[in-house]
Write a protein that holds these residues in place. Structure first.
Motif, mmCIF file in Angstrom:
data_model
loop_
_atom_site.group_PDB
_atom_site.id
_atom_site.type_symbol
_atom_site.label_atom_id
_atom_site.label_comp_id
_atom_site.label_asym_id
_atom_site.label_seq_id
_atom_site.Cartn_x
_atom_site.Cartn_y
_atom_site.Cartn_z
ATOM 1 N N PRO A 13 0.837 -1.205 0.000
ATOM 2 C CA PRO A 13 0.000 0.000 0.000
ATOM 3 C C PRO A 13 0.868 1.251 0.000
ATOM 4 C CG PRO A 13 -0.817 -1.603 1.588
ATOM 5 C CD PRO A 13 0.521 -2.121 1.117
ATOM 6 N N GLY A 14 0.425 2.247 -0.750
ATOM 7 C CA GLY A 14 1.169 3.496 -0.807
ATOM 8 C C GLY A 14 2.336 3.496 -1.758
ATOM 9 N N THR A 15 2.391 2.481 -2.636
ATOM 10 C CA THR A 15 3.459 2.426 -3.635
ATOM 11 C C THR A 15 2.861 2.399 -5.039
ATOM 12 O OG1 THR A 15 3.611 0.003 -3.670
ATOM 13 C CG2 THR A 15 4.983 1.181 -2.063
ATOM 14 N N VAL A 16 3.699 2.720 -6.017
ATOM 15 C CA VAL A 16 3.278 2.755 -7.422
ATOM 16 C C VAL A 16 4.176 1.832 -8.224
ATOM 17 C CG1 VAL A 16 2.967 4.200 -9.478
ATOM 18 C CG2 VAL A 16 2.491 5.145 -7.210
ATOM 19 N N TRP A 17 3.572 1.007 -9.072
ATOM 20 C CA TRP A 17 4.327 0.190 -10.018
ATOM 21 C C TRP A 17 4.105 0.741 -11.413
ATOM 22 C CZ3 TRP A 17 4.706 -5.778 -9.191
ATOM 23 C CH2 TRP A 17 5.167 -6.045 -7.885
ATOM 24 N N LEU A 18 5.192 1.086 -12.097
ATOM 25 C CA LEU A 18 5.141 1.520 -13.492
ATOM 26 C C LEU A 18 5.318 0.277 -14.347
ATOM 27 C CD1 LEU A 18 7.439 4.660 -13.183
ATOM 28 C CD2 LEU A 18 4.954 4.599 -13.115
ATOM 29 N N GLU A 82 0.656 13.981 -10.682
ATOM 30 C CA GLU A 82 0.042 14.392 -9.417
ATOM 31 C C GLU A 82 -0.999 13.387 -8.954
ATOM 32 O OE1 GLU A 82 -1.390 18.327 -10.089
ATOM 33 O OE2 GLU A 82 0.598 19.248 -9.989
ATOM 34 N N ARG A 83 -1.717 12.779 -9.909
ATOM 35 C CA ARG A 83 -2.717 11.783 -9.543
ATOM 36 C C ARG A 83 -2.057 10.538 -8.962
ATOM 37 N NH1 ARG A 83 -7.263 10.720 -7.192
ATOM 38 N NH2 ARG A 83 -8.435 8.967 -8.085
ATOM 39 N N LEU A 84 -0.960 10.094 -9.551
ATOM 40 C CA LEU A 84 -0.242 8.933 -9.032
ATOM 41 C C LEU A 84 0.242 9.192 -7.605
ATOM 42 C CD1 LEU A 84 1.923 7.943 -12.140
ATOM 43 C CD2 LEU A 84 -0.209 6.882 -11.381
ATOM 44 N N ILE A 85 0.750 10.380 -7.378
ATOM 45 C CA ILE A 85 1.242 10.745 -6.048
ATOM 46 C C ILE A 85 0.093 10.767 -5.042
ATOM 47 C CG2 ILE A 85 2.240 12.645 -4.709
ATOM 48 C CD1 ILE A 85 3.845 13.327 -7.332
ATOM 49 N N ALA A 86 -1.043 11.357 -5.443
ATOM 50 C CA ALA A 86 -2.194 11.443 -4.540
ATOM 51 C C ALA A 86 -2.731 10.062 -4.182
ATOM 52 C CB ALA A 86 -3.295 12.288 -5.183
ATOM 53 N N LEU A 87 -2.809 9.172 -5.162
ATOM 54 C CA LEU A 87 -3.304 7.821 -4.910
ATOM 55 C C LEU A 87 -2.379 7.073 -3.955
ATOM 56 C CD1 LEU A 87 -4.434 6.851 -8.525
ATOM 57 C CD2 LEU A 87 -5.943 7.096 -6.534
ATOM 58 N N ALA A 88 -1.078 7.222 -4.165
ATOM 59 C CA ALA A 88 -0.121 6.548 -3.281
ATOM 60 C C ALA A 88 -0.232 7.101 -1.862
ATOM 61 C CB ALA A 88 1.293 6.714 -3.823
ATOM 62 N N GLY A 109 9.997 7.572 -17.495
ATOM 63 C CA GLY A 109 11.068 8.261 -16.791
ATOM 64 C C GLY A 109 10.585 9.517 -16.100
ATOM 65 N N GLU A 110 9.692 10.268 -16.777
ATOM 66 C CA GLU A 110 9.145 11.487 -16.173
ATOM 67 C C GLU A 110 8.329 11.159 -14.925
ATOM 68 O OE1 GLU A 110 7.173 14.094 -19.050
ATOM 69 O OE2 GLU A 110 8.188 12.963 -20.630
ATOM 70 N N GLU A 111 7.555 10.088 -15.003
ATOM 71 C CA GLU A 111 6.714 9.718 -13.873
ATOM 72 C C GLU A 111 7.547 9.184 -12.722
ATOM 73 O OE1 GLU A 111 3.680 7.232 -15.593
ATOM 74 O OE2 GLU A 111 2.911 8.884 -16.805
ATOM 75 N N ALA A 112 8.592 8.424 -13.032
ATOM 76 C CA ALA A 112 9.479 7.935 -11.986
ATOM 77 C C ALA A 112 10.162 9.091 -11.258
ATOM 78 C CB ALA A 112 10.523 6.993 -12.583
ATOM 79 N N LEU A 113 10.612 10.094 -12.001
ATOM 80 C CA LEU A 113 11.245 11.261 -11.377
ATOM 81 C C LEU A 113 10.267 12.007 -10.484
ATOM 82 C CD1 LEU A 113 13.352 12.631 -14.375
ATOM 83 C CD2 LEU A 113 14.247 11.790 -12.191
ATOM 84 N N ALA A 114 9.026 12.160 -10.953
ATOM 85 C CA ALA A 114 8.014 12.858 -10.148
ATOM 86 C C ALA A 114 7.734 12.108 -8.855
ATOM 87 C CB ALA A 114 6.727 13.020 -10.962
ATOM 88 N N LEU A 115 7.636 10.774 -8.941
ATOM 89 C CA LEU A 115 7.395 9.970 -7.742
ATOM 90 C C LEU A 115 8.568 10.077 -6.774
ATOM 91 C CD1 LEU A 115 5.908 6.794 -9.465
ATOM 92 C CD2 LEU A 115 4.637 8.415 -8.039
ATOM 93 N N ALA A 116 9.786 10.007 -7.303
ATOM 94 C CA ALA A 116 10.969 10.103 -6.445
ATOM 95 C C ALA A 116 11.027 11.446 -5.737
ATOM 96 C CB ALA A 116 12.232 9.884 -7.279
ATOM 97 N N GLN A 117 10.734 12.506 -6.472
ATOM 98 C CA GLN A 117 10.769 13.847 -5.878
ATOM 99 C C GLN A 117 9.704 14.020 -4.799
ATOM 100 O OE1 GLN A 117 10.458 16.315 -9.362
ATOM 101 N NE2 GLN A 117 12.571 15.898 -10.010
ATOM 102 N N ALA A 118 8.592 13.266 -4.928
ATOM 103 C CA ALA A 118 7.527 13.335 -3.933
ATOM 104 C C ALA A 118 7.739 12.363 -2.777
ATOM 105 C CB ALA A 118 6.182 13.055 -4.599
#
Length: 265
Positions: A13-18, A82-88, A109-118
């Protein structure tokens, strides 16, 4: 629990799989991708993900569309991140499902960077790249020892403000070129390649909607590409192979099983 399901770690829970969904046929999903769909609370998916793949999501999972299609109303990449971050942050087990491989022209790659930064933990599940799979199932190898020792993967749809691709320079490499997302720009691409010294007679193979029931194949020359595109003969989504590898199909076609028949046998 099946033996295959034990191969994949649990989605916390609270994680994202690309996750890469491959070229479209559910049979070309990796085991990790199929198991991820069976665990996810929310599946945020691209436009080209077929119903057969989405049907593998667990009962009760929420399917959220986040498609991006050239020339059509599309989700904004910033909003998707932002939606991926909010869901996590809401404690969901999130699968971000992307066609092909998420790191090959998939904005993974863009989404992975956004998740890492969050500060969101994530996992990458590679997928079968649509550009290579669309060719392989029709007897077109990306490389052979007799034709080429390198291959260029390129997109015809550059990001806004990123500048255009130097097609003439790519032509001078002599390597076959595999194009993604290039239907609307084929006339200018062909012109640039010919300007760079690629012969107008260079063979081309186009695969539309690879691995689906709508699949179509067009064989042509580089000089014929612009007219075919402008006449609407080449429809999106399509993978376009330009170069000597496109000739190999003819030598294999007589004995190569049709993909759809082989898949259902």
């Amino acid at each position: 629990m099946s033996a295959l399901s034990r191969l994949t770690p649990a989605i916390e829970p609270g994680t994202v799989w690309l996750v890469g969904a491959g070229p479209g046929d559910p049979g070309l999903l990796t085991v990790h991708a199929a198991n991820a769909l069976a665990q996810a609370d929310v599946v945020v998916h691209d436009a080209l993900i077929g119903e057969g793949v989405l049907a593998l999501a667990r009962e009760g999972a929420v399917l959220e569309y986040a498609g991006k299609r050239g020339g059509k109303p599309s989700a904004v990449q910033r909003d998707i991140c932002e939606r991926l971050i909010a869901l996590a942050r809401a404690g969901k087990r999130v699968v971000r499902l992307k066609g092909g491989d998420p790191f090959v022209f998939g904005r993974g790659g863009e989404e992975a960077l956004a998740l890492a930064q969050a500060g969101i933990r994530f996992r990458i599940v590679p997928g079968v790249s649509s550009g290579l799979a669309a060719l392989a199932i029709h007897g077109v190898p990306a490389t052979t020892r007799d034709t080429n020792h390198a291959v260029v993967l390129a997109t015809g749809h550059a990001a806004e403000g990123a500048g255009g691709t130097d097609w003439a320079a790519l032509a001078r490499t002599g390597a076959p070129i595999v194009l993604y997302m290039a239907v609307s720009t084929l006339p200018s691409i062909a012109a640039g390649l010919i300007e760079g010294g690629l012969a107008a007679t260079t063979p081309v193979l186009v695969v539309h909607a690879a691995t689906s029931t709508r699949e179509e194949i067009i064989e042509a020359s580089l000089a014929e590409l612009p007219a075919l595109a402008q006449a609407g003969r080449i429809a999106s989504p399509a993978i376009v192979a330009i170069g000597a590898i496109a000739r190999v199909r003819a030598a294999l076609a007589e004995h190569l099983l049709a993909y759809r028949q082989a898949a259902s046998a």
